[in-house]
Design a protein around this motif. Structure first.
Motif, mmCIF file in Angstrom:
data_model
loop_
_atom_site.group_PDB
_atom_site.id
_atom_site.type_symbol
_atom_site.label_atom_id
_atom_site.label_comp_id
_atom_site.label_asym_id
_atom_site.label_seq_id
_atom_site.Cartn_x
_atom_site.Cartn_y
_atom_site.Cartn_z
ATOM 1 N N GLY A 51 0.827 -1.197 0.000
ATOM 2 C CA GLY A 51 0.000 0.000 0.000
ATOM 3 C C GLY A 51 0.857 1.241 0.000
ATOM 4 O O GLY A 51 1.932 1.256 0.596
ATOM 5 N N HIS A 52 0.401 2.274 -0.718
ATOM 6 C CA HIS A 52 1.153 3.519 -0.815
ATOM 7 C C HIS A 52 0.209 4.657 -1.189
ATOM 8 O O HIS A 52 -0.937 4.422 -1.585
ATOM 9 C CB HIS A 52 2.271 3.394 -1.858
ATOM 10 N N LEU A 53 0.699 5.884 -1.074
ATOM 11 C CA LEU A 53 -0.084 7.041 -1.474
ATOM 12 C C LEU A 53 -0.210 7.057 -2.988
ATOM 13 O O LEU A 53 0.718 6.660 -3.710
ATOM 14 C CB LEU A 53 0.568 8.338 -0.999
ATOM 15 N N VAL A 75 8.608 13.514 0.525
ATOM 16 C CA VAL A 75 9.116 12.171 0.807
ATOM 17 C C VAL A 75 8.423 11.613 2.041
ATOM 18 O O VAL A 75 8.118 12.333 2.983
ATOM 19 C CB VAL A 75 10.650 12.154 1.010
ATOM 20 N N TYR A 76 8.153 10.313 1.987
ATOM 21 C CA TYR A 76 7.579 9.648 3.164
ATOM 22 C C TYR A 76 8.079 8.209 3.220
ATOM 23 O O TYR A 76 8.576 7.661 2.237
ATOM 24 C CB TYR A 76 6.043 9.687 3.158
ATOM 25 N N CYS A 77 7.960 7.625 4.404
ATOM 26 C CA CYS A 77 8.338 6.232 4.614
ATOM 27 C C CYS A 77 7.290 5.593 5.529
ATOM 28 O O CYS A 77 6.141 6.019 5.526
ATOM 29 C CB CYS A 77 9.746 6.132 5.193
ATOM 30 N N LYS A 78 7.692 4.621 6.294
ATOM 31 C CA LYS A 78 6.745 3.926 7.172
ATOM 32 C C LYS A 78 6.353 4.777 8.379
ATOM 33 O O LYS A 78 5.176 4.908 8.690
ATOM 34 C CB LYS A 78 7.349 2.596 7.626
ATOM 35 N N PHE A 80 -0.717 7.863 8.148
ATOM 36 C CA PHE A 80 -1.694 8.082 7.095
ATOM 37 C C PHE A 80 -2.823 7.056 7.172
ATOM 38 O O PHE A 80 -4.003 7.379 7.063
ATOM 39 C CB PHE A 80 -1.020 8.018 5.718
ATOM 40 N N MET A 81 -2.459 5.797 7.378
ATOM 41 C CA MET A 81 -3.462 4.717 7.458
ATOM 42 C C MET A 81 -4.277 4.797 8.742
ATOM 43 O O MET A 81 -5.428 4.371 8.771
ATOM 44 C CB MET A 81 -2.784 3.364 7.349
ATOM 45 N N ALA A 82 -3.706 5.360 9.799
ATOM 46 C CA ALA A 82 -4.406 5.458 11.075
ATOM 47 C C ALA A 82 -5.453 6.558 11.095
ATOM 48 O O ALA A 82 -6.347 6.550 11.937
ATOM 49 C CB ALA A 82 -3.406 5.677 12.200
#
Length: 116
Positions: free
Chosen positions: A50-52, A80-83, A113-115
């Motif tokens: 999963g990713h943006l 930039v983003y990571c976990k 993001f998912m939360a």
């Protein structure tokens, strides 16, 4: 006295210009950043889970990370983003060191993001 104020002003400018820009990932809106580049610096396995939307995967741990980012426009805004935020902060600093002008770390990472 003038020397003191001049020194203070130069010091202030140096630190204000060298600070890394950040935005919490829950405040990020792809609609407002149509001309920006979005980079996911997680591993390909993490990216596949999963990713943006429209994020390009450039793995921070890849030995060719620097080569892969060289194709990016140094004048464009890069997010930039990571976990969770650690790798993206390192990637942000690396990009800034390489001469990229506007690199923004999406703090909190994909987990935040998912939360939301």
């Amino acid at each position: 006295m003038k020397l003191f104020f001049l020194s203070f002003t130069l010091l202030f400018l140096f630190f204000s210009c060298s600070q890394n820009k950040a935005l919490h990932i829950t405040e990020f809106s792809r609609k407002n950043t149509n001309n920006a580049i979005l980079i996911d610096v997680r591993t390909p396995i993490e990216y596949a889970e999963g990713h943006l939307e429209n994020a390009k995967n450039i793995n921070w741990f890849d030995k060719n990370f620097e080569e892969q980012v060289k194709s990016l426009d140094k004048e464009e805004t890069i997010y930039v983003y990571c976990k969770a935020g650690g790798r993206s902060a390192k990637a942000q600093q690396k990009l800034l060191d390489m001469g990229y002008k506007n690199v923004i770390n999406l703090e909190g990472g994909y987990l935040a993001f998912m939360a939301k």
